[in-house]
Enzyme design. Structure first.
Site, PDB file in Angstrom:
ATOM      1  N   GLU A  62       0.853  -1.087  -0.098  1.00 21.20           N
ATOM      2  CA  GLU A  62       0.113   0.121   0.137  1.00 21.20           C
ATOM      3  C   GLU A  62       0.976   1.286  -0.074  1.00 21.20           C
ATOM      4  O   GLU A  62       0.674   2.123   0.908  1.00 21.20           O
ATOM      5  CB  GLU A  62      -0.947   0.076   1.017  1.00 21.20           C
ATOM      6  CG  GLU A  62      -2.265   0.809   0.834  1.00 21.20           C
ATOM      7  CD  GLU A  62      -3.566   0.686   1.493  1.00 21.20           C
ATOM      8  OE1 GLU A  62      -3.807   1.521   2.165  1.00 21.20           O
ATOM      9  OE2 GLU A  62      -3.818  -0.544   1.657  1.00 21.20           O
ATOM     10  N   TYR A 100      -6.410   5.323  -8.923  1.00 20.58           N
ATOM     11  CA  TYR A 100      -5.956   4.449  -7.637  1.00 20.58           C
ATOM     12  C   TYR A 100      -4.842   3.493  -7.961  1.00 20.58           C
ATOM     13  O   TYR A 100      -5.121   2.550  -8.851  1.00 20.58           O
ATOM     14  CB  TYR A 100      -7.071   4.063  -6.835  1.00 20.58           C
ATOM     15  CG  TYR A 100      -6.521   3.199  -5.755  1.00 20.58           C
ATOM     16  CD1 TYR A 100      -6.713   3.945  -4.470  1.00 20.58           C
ATOM     17  CD2 TYR A 100      -6.332   2.015  -5.572  1.00 20.58           C
ATOM     18  CE1 TYR A 100      -6.547   3.554  -3.083  1.00 20.58           C
ATOM     19  CE2 TYR A 100      -5.803   1.327  -4.299  1.00 20.58           C
ATOM     20  CZ  TYR A 100      -5.949   2.104  -3.200  1.00 20.58           C
ATOM     21  OH  TYR A 100      -5.619   1.750  -2.052  1.00 20.58           O
ATOM     22  N   GLU A 102      -1.093   1.431  -6.465  1.00 17.29           N
ATOM     23  CA  GLU A 102      -0.090   1.285  -5.334  1.00 17.29           C
ATOM     24  C   GLU A 102       1.087   0.358  -5.928  1.00 17.29           C
ATOM     25  O   GLU A 102       1.175   0.162  -6.815  1.00 17.29           O
ATOM     26  CB  GLU A 102      -0.945   0.241  -4.411  1.00 17.29           C
ATOM     27  CG  GLU A 102      -2.041   0.677  -3.742  1.00 17.29           C
ATOM     28  CD  GLU A 102      -2.541  -0.302  -2.578  1.00 17.29           C
ATOM     29  OE1 GLU A 102      -2.287  -1.289  -2.475  1.00 17.29           O
ATOM     30  OE2 GLU A 102      -3.991  -0.237  -2.286  1.00 17.29           O
ATOM     31  N   HIS A 157      -1.764  -7.776  -2.362  1.00 20.60           N
ATOM     32  CA  HIS A 157      -2.686  -6.984  -1.638  1.00 20.60           C
ATOM     33  C   HIS A 157      -3.920  -7.105  -2.276  1.00 20.60           C
ATOM     34  O   HIS A 157      -4.198  -6.478  -3.465  1.00 20.60           O
ATOM     35  CB  HIS A 157      -2.376  -5.564  -1.428  1.00 20.60           C
ATOM     36  CG  HIS A 157      -3.107  -4.753  -0.878  1.00 20.60           C
ATOM     37  ND1 HIS A 157      -3.124  -3.512  -0.791  1.00 20.60           N
ATOM     38  CD2 HIS A 157      -4.248  -5.028   0.208  1.00 20.60           C
ATOM     39  CE1 HIS A 157      -4.105  -2.984  -0.277  1.00 20.60           C
ATOM     40  NE2 HIS A 157      -4.736  -3.773   0.504  1.00 20.60           N
ATOM     41  N   ASP A 191      -1.266  -8.831   2.342  1.00 22.42           N
ATOM     42  CA  ASP A 191      -2.693  -8.679   2.908  1.00 22.42           C
ATOM     43  C   ASP A 191      -3.624  -9.346   1.755  1.00 22.42           C
ATOM     44  O   ASP A 191      -3.939  -8.591   0.993  1.00 22.42           O
ATOM     45  CB  ASP A 191      -2.740  -7.129   3.105  1.00 22.42           C
ATOM     46  CG  ASP A 191      -4.117  -6.629   3.622  1.00 22.42           C
ATOM     47  OD1 ASP A 191      -5.230  -7.612   3.733  1.00 22.42           O
ATOM     48  OD2 ASP A 191      -4.502  -5.541   3.261  1.00 22.42           O
ATOM     49  N   ASP A 236      -3.981 -10.874   7.063  1.00 23.14           N
ATOM     50  CA  ASP A 236      -2.689 -10.983   6.443  1.00 23.14           C
ATOM     51  C   ASP A 236      -2.092 -12.547   6.621  1.00 23.14           C
ATOM     52  O   ASP A 236      -2.394 -12.909   7.713  1.00 23.14           O
ATOM     53  CB  ASP A 236      -1.723 -10.200   7.300  1.00 23.14           C
ATOM     54  CG  ASP A 236      -2.286  -8.570   6.923  1.00 23.14           C
ATOM     55  OD1 ASP A 236      -1.743  -7.813   5.963  1.00 23.14           O
ATOM     56  OD2 ASP A 236      -3.326  -8.201   7.879  1.00 23.14           O
ATOM     57  N   HIS A 276      -3.168  -2.470  10.073  1.00 25.11           N
ATOM     58  CA  HIS A 276      -2.505  -3.833   9.980  1.00 25.11           C
ATOM     59  C   HIS A 276      -1.526  -4.101  10.736  1.00 25.11           C
ATOM     60  O   HIS A 276      -0.658  -3.220  10.886  1.00 25.11           O
ATOM     61  CB  HIS A 276      -2.348  -4.315   8.652  1.00 25.11           C
ATOM     62  CG  HIS A 276      -3.543  -4.229   7.743  1.00 25.11           C
ATOM     63  ND1 HIS A 276      -3.977  -5.680   7.243  1.00 25.11           N
ATOM     64  CD2 HIS A 276      -4.346  -3.543   7.026  1.00 25.11           C
ATOM     65  CE1 HIS A 276      -5.009  -5.322   6.510  1.00 25.11           C
ATOM     66  NE2 HIS A 276      -5.249  -4.223   6.355  1.00 25.11           N
TER      67      HIS A 276
END
Length: 301
Positions: A62, A100, A102, A157, A191, A236, A276
């Site tokens: 992230e 968006y 990452e 993720h 994750d 996770d 997390h």
């Protein structure tokens, strides 16, 4: 099926159970919206450095940094903060749909391991379907320090609402990478959003990665990898493939690192870091390498 997995894990770890084992720590951490503004918050980089410094190899997820300044700043702080330039990193391109995006990053002690190969899993593989929101950035590591000399890490993720579909598709990533690199040992971690509303108990039967008993799930369904006291979810995970790799796991080393308790933080303080907790596992170091390492002072903090 669950009991069979637990028996496999327990047996393999028991066989590796030698007292006084020296270990190599592998961690996975969703740092939650890590970008320029978060990195600029007072004390943020320092607490992240404390967490990362516990690990020899850490998957960071992230990273949301259009400026490309936050992650380099973290690496600089990490290497200037008593770690004597011990760490290097490899980072993916920005992944995601629309605006968006990452990045995945691996941070590792370069004296202990090196990158053998890396591969960005394609957005549209052979079946022409967009399977992952953030395609795995796969890295093959080589390490003279561990009893298993090389292993491939497949990170993910997952998109929460597509977790069942994406976790199942990791089986295809494993198959493709095994064919591409002819590697034997794999670590799948990240994750995965693999619990609670995103993966319900009845849905595990649809996930090949879970039903193939050659894959060992180290973080159990009963664990809590979330910071909020109001939630209890094993989002996770760490999954291993390869008998020798599983036998290299140090007994009782599989854990969730609760930095709230470890650093005496309140829940609001901890949530500024992430929602997390890191998950982690230790692998046995080869005895020959450890002796060499200790004879060369300053190579490891």
């Amino acid at each position: 099926m669950k009991k069979m997995h637990q028996l496999l894990i327990s047996t393999a770890i028991f066989l590796a159970g030698l007292h006084g084992i020296h270990s190599f720590k592998i961690c996975s951490f969703n740092v939650r919206t890590f970008g320029k503004s978060k990195a600029a918050k007072e004390g943020m980089l320092d607490i992240l450095v404390k967490i990362i410094s516990r690990c020899d190899l850490l998957l960071m997820m992230e990273i949301k940094d259009v400026s490309n300044q936050a992650f380099p700043a973290l690496m600089t702080r990490l290497n200037n903060h008593g770690n004597r330039n011990e760490y290097e990193s490899i980072i993916s391109v920005r992944l995601g749909t629309g605006t968006y995006k990452e990045q995945y990053a691996f941070i590792y002690r370069h004296k202990l391991l090196s990158v053998k190969r890396s591969y960005q899993y394609p957005d549209f593989p052979a079946n022409n379907a967009d399977v992952f929101a953030r395609e795995p950035f796969v890295v093959w590591f080589s390490s003279p320090s561990t009893s298993v000399k090389d292993f491939v890490v497949i990170p993910l993720h997952s998109m929460p609402d597509a977790s069942v579909f994406e976790i199942d598709a990791l089986y295809d990533v494993y198959t493709a990478m095994k064919r591409r690199w002819r590697a034997k040992y794999f670590i799948i971690m990240g994750d995965l959003n693999a619990d609670c509303d995103y993966v319900r108990r009845k849905e595990w039967k649809n996930i090949r990665l879970r039903n193939d008993t050659n894959f060992a799930w180290l973080i159990g369904d009963e664990e809590d990898t979330t910071v909020r006291e109001s939630t209890h979810c094993a989002y996770d995970r760490i999954v291993l493939r390869g008998e020798k790799l599983l036998k290299a796991v140090v007994p009782d080393s599989v854990s969730v690192f609760n930095f709230t308790e470890a650093y005496g933080m309140t829940e609001p303080q901890a949530l500024k870091v992430s929602d997390h907790y890191p998950v982690e596992v230790d692998l046995r170091e080869s005895h020959g390498f450890f002796s060499w390492l200790k004879s060369h002072k300053g190579l490891r903090g």
